[in-house]
Design a protein around this motif. Structure first.
Motif, mmCIF file in Angstrom:
data_model
loop_
_atom_site.group_PDB
_atom_site.id
_atom_site.type_symbol
_atom_site.label_atom_id
_atom_site.label_comp_id
_atom_site.label_asym_id
_atom_site.label_seq_id
_atom_site.Cartn_x
_atom_site.Cartn_y
_atom_site.Cartn_z
ATOM 1 N N ALA A 133 27.577 22.257 17.494
ATOM 2 C CA ALA A 133 27.138 22.598 18.854
ATOM 3 C C ALA A 133 28.346 22.788 19.768
ATOM 4 C CB ALA A 133 26.214 21.515 19.401
ATOM 5 N N PHE A 134 29.352 21.902 19.625
ATOM 6 C CA PHE A 134 30.557 22.039 20.440
ATOM 7 C C PHE A 134 31.311 23.320 20.092
ATOM 8 C CE2 PHE A 134 30.621 17.274 21.204
ATOM 9 C CZ PHE A 134 30.309 17.402 22.539
ATOM 10 N N LEU A 135 31.376 23.657 18.813
ATOM 11 C CA LEU A 135 32.060 24.889 18.406
ATOM 12 C C LEU A 135 31.359 26.118 18.971
ATOM 13 C CD1 LEU A 135 32.987 24.075 14.694
ATOM 14 C CD2 LEU A 135 34.522 24.225 16.654
ATOM 15 N N ILE A 136 30.036 26.106 18.972
ATOM 16 C CA ILE A 136 29.275 27.223 19.551
ATOM 17 C C ILE A 136 29.546 27.318 21.043
ATOM 18 C CG2 ILE A 136 26.934 28.001 20.106
ATOM 19 C CD1 ILE A 136 26.116 26.898 17.325
ATOM 20 N N GLN A 137 29.584 26.154 21.708
ATOM 21 C CA GLN A 137 29.863 26.146 23.148
ATOM 22 C C GLN A 137 31.257 26.700 23.426
ATOM 23 O OE1 GLN A 137 29.296 22.161 24.600
ATOM 24 N NE2 GLN A 137 28.143 22.847 26.360
ATOM 25 N N ILE A 138 32.225 26.303 22.602
ATOM 26 C CA ILE A 138 33.601 26.780 22.782
ATOM 27 C C ILE A 138 33.652 28.293 22.597
ATOM 28 C CG2 ILE A 138 35.890 26.781 21.716
ATOM 29 C CD1 ILE A 138 35.466 23.753 21.238
ATOM 30 N N LYS A 139 32.967 28.809 21.562
ATOM 31 C CA LYS A 139 32.958 30.254 21.335
ATOM 32 C C LYS A 139 32.324 30.995 22.503
ATOM 33 C CE LYS A 139 33.072 30.233 16.317
ATOM 34 N NZ LYS A 139 32.348 30.529 15.084
ATOM 35 N N ASN A 140 31.233 30.453 23.049
ATOM 36 C CA ASN A 140 30.581 31.075 24.208
ATOM 37 C C ASN A 140 31.506 31.082 25.416
ATOM 38 O OD1 ASN A 140 28.279 31.550 22.725
ATOM 39 N ND2 ASN A 140 27.210 29.727 23.452
ATOM 40 N N LEU A 141 32.210 29.972 25.645
ATOM 41 C CA LEU A 141 33.146 29.908 26.780
ATOM 42 C C LEU A 141 34.309 30.877 26.579
ATOM 43 C CD1 LEU A 141 33.206 26.053 27.439
ATOM 44 C CD2 LEU A 141 32.237 27.820 28.915
ATOM 45 N N GLU A 142 34.806 30.984 25.331
ATOM 46 C CA GLU A 142 35.878 31.940 25.062
ATOM 47 C C GLU A 142 35.409 33.368 25.307
ATOM 48 O OE1 GLU A 142 36.942 30.945 21.036
ATOM 49 O OE2 GLU A 142 38.524 29.574 21.687
ATOM 50 N N ALA A 143 34.179 33.674 24.906
ATOM 51 C CA ALA A 143 33.629 35.010 25.136
ATOM 52 C C ALA A 143 33.503 35.283 26.629
ATOM 53 C CB ALA A 143 32.274 35.152 24.444
ATOM 54 N N ALA A 144 33.015 34.298 27.375
ATOM 55 C CA ALA A 144 32.890 34.458 28.831
ATOM 56 C C ALA A 144 34.263 34.634 29.462
ATOM 57 C CB ALA A 144 32.170 33.248 29.430
ATOM 58 N N LEU A 145 35.243 33.873 28.988
ATOM 59 C CA LEU A 145 36.605 33.981 29.509
ATOM 60 C C LEU A 145 37.176 35.373 29.218
ATOM 61 C CD1 LEU A 145 39.058 32.526 30.776
ATOM 62 C CD2 LEU A 145 39.714 31.865 28.463
ATOM 63 N N ASN A 146 36.960 35.873 28.014
ATOM 64 C CA ASN A 146 37.441 37.216 27.674
ATOM 65 C C ASN A 146 36.774 38.275 28.545
ATOM 66 O OD1 ASN A 146 39.189 36.294 25.710
ATOM 67 N ND2 ASN A 146 37.695 36.503 24.058
ATOM 68 N N THR A 147 35.481 38.117 28.796
ATOM 69 C CA THR A 147 34.761 39.059 29.651
ATOM 70 C C THR A 147 35.345 39.035 31.059
ATOM 71 O OG1 THR A 147 32.757 38.718 28.357
ATOM 72 C CG2 THR A 147 32.471 39.678 30.534
ATOM 73 N N GLU A 148 35.576 37.831 31.596
ATOM 74 C CA GLU A 148 36.154 37.714 32.944
ATOM 75 C C GLU A 148 37.557 38.288 32.982
ATOM 76 O OE1 GLU A 148 34.665 36.843 35.800
ATOM 77 O OE2 GLU A 148 32.842 36.733 34.597
ATOM 78 N N ARG A 149 38.342 38.064 31.922
ATOM 79 C CA ARG A 149 39.695 38.616 31.872
ATOM 80 C C ARG A 149 39.636 40.141 31.873
ATOM 81 N NH1 ARG A 149 41.818 37.530 26.671
ATOM 82 N NH2 ARG A 149 41.246 39.658 26.202
ATOM 83 N N ASP A 150 38.694 40.700 31.091
ATOM 84 C CA ASP A 150 38.550 42.157 31.052
ATOM 85 C C ASP A 150 38.142 42.707 32.420
ATOM 86 O OD1 ASP A 150 39.231 42.079 28.387
ATOM 87 O OD2 ASP A 150 37.157 42.276 27.656
ATOM 88 N N LYS A 151 37.224 41.994 33.097
ATOM 89 C CA LYS A 151 36.813 42.423 34.447
ATOM 90 C C LYS A 151 37.989 42.378 35.404
ATOM 91 C CE LYS A 151 31.985 40.908 34.330
ATOM 92 N NZ LYS A 151 31.031 39.920 34.884
ATOM 93 N N THR A 152 38.806 41.309 35.287
ATOM 94 C CA THR A 152 39.966 41.163 36.169
ATOM 95 C C THR A 152 40.971 42.283 35.918
ATOM 96 O OG1 THR A 152 39.667 38.775 36.156
ATOM 97 C CG2 THR A 152 41.799 39.571 36.881
ATOM 98 N N LEU A 153 41.201 42.596 34.628
ATOM 99 C CA LEU A 153 42.126 43.687 34.306
ATOM 100 C C LEU A 153 41.593 45.016 34.828
ATOM 101 C CD1 LEU A 153 43.176 42.736 30.653
ATOM 102 C CD2 LEU A 153 44.574 42.619 32.716
ATOM 103 N N ALA A 154 40.291 45.237 34.682
ATOM 104 C CA ALA A 154 39.687 46.477 35.168
ATOM 105 C C ALA A 154 39.797 46.558 36.685
ATOM 106 C CB ALA A 154 38.232 46.569 34.732
ATOM 107 N N LEU A 155 39.550 45.426 37.354
ATOM 108 C CA LEU A 155 39.647 45.394 38.809
ATOM 109 C C LEU A 155 41.085 45.633 39.255
ATOM 110 C CD1 LEU A 155 38.168 44.920 41.468
ATOM 111 C CD2 LEU A 155 38.647 42.483 41.203
#
Length: 139
Positions: free
Chosen positions: A99-121
């Motif tokens: 469960a913790f590993l799944i949570q970590i993967k979800n947070l990493e995915a969200a972080l990557n999405t936010e990083r991509d949005k920041t780079l696009a912005l």
């Protein structure tokens, strides 16, 4: 019971029936000695229990009372219950870890999405700044 000898290796073998078939199981490997007697004399502590095979389980040759079959069965049952409990704990720990590993993967995915949005912005802001400079350049 009998002793099987192959070369200088001796084994104490027990024969029993399982359904219609005759089976054999090794009770003890006596080791690489020229005779069974030498094997038993070489390590008397290791083979002390072999003297008691075939005797009643309630009296040991040393005068110490040996546990009876029911006591041993109860101990085996308790050990099996403890093993089952440990397996449940292990499964529970594994599912918590998963469960913790799944949570970590979800947070990493969200972080990557936010990083991509920041780079696009940032890229959009840089393009807007270039356009603004081009519009305000003196002619």
């Amino acid at each position: 019971m009998f002793v099987r000898t192959r070369g200088y290796s001796h084994q104490l073998i027990e024969t029993y029936r399982q359904g219609d078939k005759v089976r054999q199981r090794i009770i003890a490997n006596l080791g690489p000695y020229r005779s069974v007697e030498k094997a038993l004399r070489a390590d008397p502590v290791r083979f002390a229990h072999l003297r008691d095979i075939g005797k009643p389980a309630s009296v040991d040759t040393t005068g110490v009372v040996a546990p009876d079959v029911e006591t041993l069965k109860a101990e085996v049952k308790a050990l099996k219950a403890e093993l089952k409990e440990q397996q449940i704990k292990t499964r529970s720990a594994a599912s918590t870890r998963d469960a913790f590993l799944i949570q970590i993967k979800n947070l990493e995915a969200a972080l990557n999405t936010e990083r991509d949005k920041t780079l696009a912005l940032g890229s959009a802001l840089a393009n807007a700044a270039k356009r603004t400079r081009l519009l305000t350049l003196p002619v």
